[in-house]
Design an enzyme around this catalytic site. Structure first.
Site, PDB file in Angstrom:
ATOM      1  N   CYS A  79      10.847  80.087  -5.742  1.00 49.41           N
ATOM      2  CA  CYS A  79       9.901  79.331  -6.565  1.00 49.41           C
ATOM      3  C   CYS A  79       8.765  78.783  -5.704  1.00 49.41           C
ATOM      4  O   CYS A  79       7.964  79.545  -5.182  1.00 49.41           O
ATOM      5  CB  CYS A  79      10.622  78.245  -7.356  1.00 49.41           C
ATOM      6  SG  CYS A  79       9.608  77.554  -8.691  1.00 49.41           S
ATOM      7  N   HIS A 188      13.945  81.652 -10.323  1.00 47.59           N
ATOM      8  CA  HIS A 188      15.080  80.974  -9.686  1.00 47.59           C
ATOM      9  C   HIS A 188      16.324  81.861  -9.760  1.00 47.59           C
ATOM     10  O   HIS A 188      16.973  81.915 -10.812  1.00 47.59           O
ATOM     11  CB  HIS A 188      15.373  79.648 -10.393  1.00 47.59           C
ATOM     12  CG  HIS A 188      14.369  78.580 -10.137  1.00 47.59           C
ATOM     13  ND1 HIS A 188      14.492  77.681  -9.101  1.00 47.59           N
ATOM     14  CD2 HIS A 188      13.213  78.264 -10.778  1.00 47.59           C
ATOM     15  CE1 HIS A 188      13.460  76.851  -9.114  1.00 47.59           C
ATOM     16  NE2 HIS A 188      12.665  77.187 -10.113  1.00 47.59           N
ATOM     17  N   GLU A 190      19.193  81.220  -8.568  1.00 48.64           N
ATOM     18  CA  GLU A 190      20.360  80.357  -8.798  1.00 48.64           C
ATOM     19  C   GLU A 190      20.506  79.943 -10.258  1.00 48.64           C
ATOM     20  O   GLU A 190      21.564  79.430 -10.655  1.00 48.64           O
ATOM     21  CB  GLU A 190      20.290  79.118  -7.896  1.00 48.64           C
ATOM     22  CG  GLU A 190      19.333  78.037  -8.338  1.00 48.64           C
ATOM     23  CD  GLU A 190      17.867  78.299  -8.002  1.00 48.64           C
ATOM     24  OE1 GLU A 190      17.047  77.388  -8.227  1.00 48.64           O
ATOM     25  OE2 GLU A 190      17.542  79.411  -7.532  1.00 48.64           O
TER      26      GLU A 190
END
Length: 206
Positions: A79, A188, A190
């Protein structure tokens, strides 16, 4: 050793947990000496570009990051960690980045439309990526995979050959970059469920 830089801005625990889910331990640290010893380095980030650069500088992280990249060891930006790699950003003024990849960071226009609908900024939510180049982090993945974005700014590289993936939101923009040992995603991993975990595993496997 996978090291995640803690400079006070970033969703660090979720990134660390993502690596743990795919069998890799990752150390979160605010110590530049530990960063300098990393086998693989991760630079996450949320917030404003200038604030993050100020924190990186104040924390003594800039030099270890540059040395890590120059050494050829794997590097992953996430990001804002992608945007910080670039030369400059227009977010809240004009600010210098790490200048690892020449280019700039610009804002999505506020008047973007798609099929007559005004598109909101920030670009937030799931979107498909179009893989342009076989970056190591995309091994086993195909174009059309959906990943999670939250951003108002996007990168414009001077050299289009570093673009590893694109996405569309009112315009086609760079969703990931790859140059030698440096990889970074605007989205992202994650937060991107199985696709994101595959990206983290691919990075850990390098």
């Amino acid at each position: 050793m996978i090291v995640i830089i803690d400079y006070g801005m970033g969703n660090l625990r979720s990134v660390q947990k993502g690596f743990e889910k795919v069998g890799y331990s990752a150390r979160v640290t605010d110590d530049p000496a530990v960063v300098a010893q990393a086998d693989k380095l991760v630079l996450p980030g949320v917030g404003a570009f200038r604030d993050c650069m100020d924190q990186l500088t104040a924390g003594g992280f800039v030099e270890p990051i540059l040395r890590h990249v120059e050494s050829g060891r794997p590097f992953l930006g996430i990001c804002l960690g992608l945007q910080l790699l670039f030369t400059e950003s227009e977010e809240f003024g004009h600010h210098q980045g790490l200048n690892i990849i020449p280019g700039r960071v610009v804002r999505f226009p506020g008047d973007m439309q798609e099929q007559g609908e005004v598109l909101k900024v920030p670009h937030m939510g799931w979107n498909q990526i179009d893989i342009q180049r076989p970056a190591p982090i995309f091994q086993g993945l195909d174009s059309g995979e959906s990943v999670y974005f939250v951003h108002s700014y996007y990168v414009v590289p001077e050299d289009a050959s570093v673009v590893a993936a694109t996405a569309d939101y009112g315009r086609t923009f760079c969703a990931a970059v790859w140059r030698d040992n440096v990889m970074a995603t605007q989205f992202h991993p994650e937060k991107s469920q199985q696709v994101g975990l595959r990206i983290l595993k691919n990075f850990g496997d390098m």
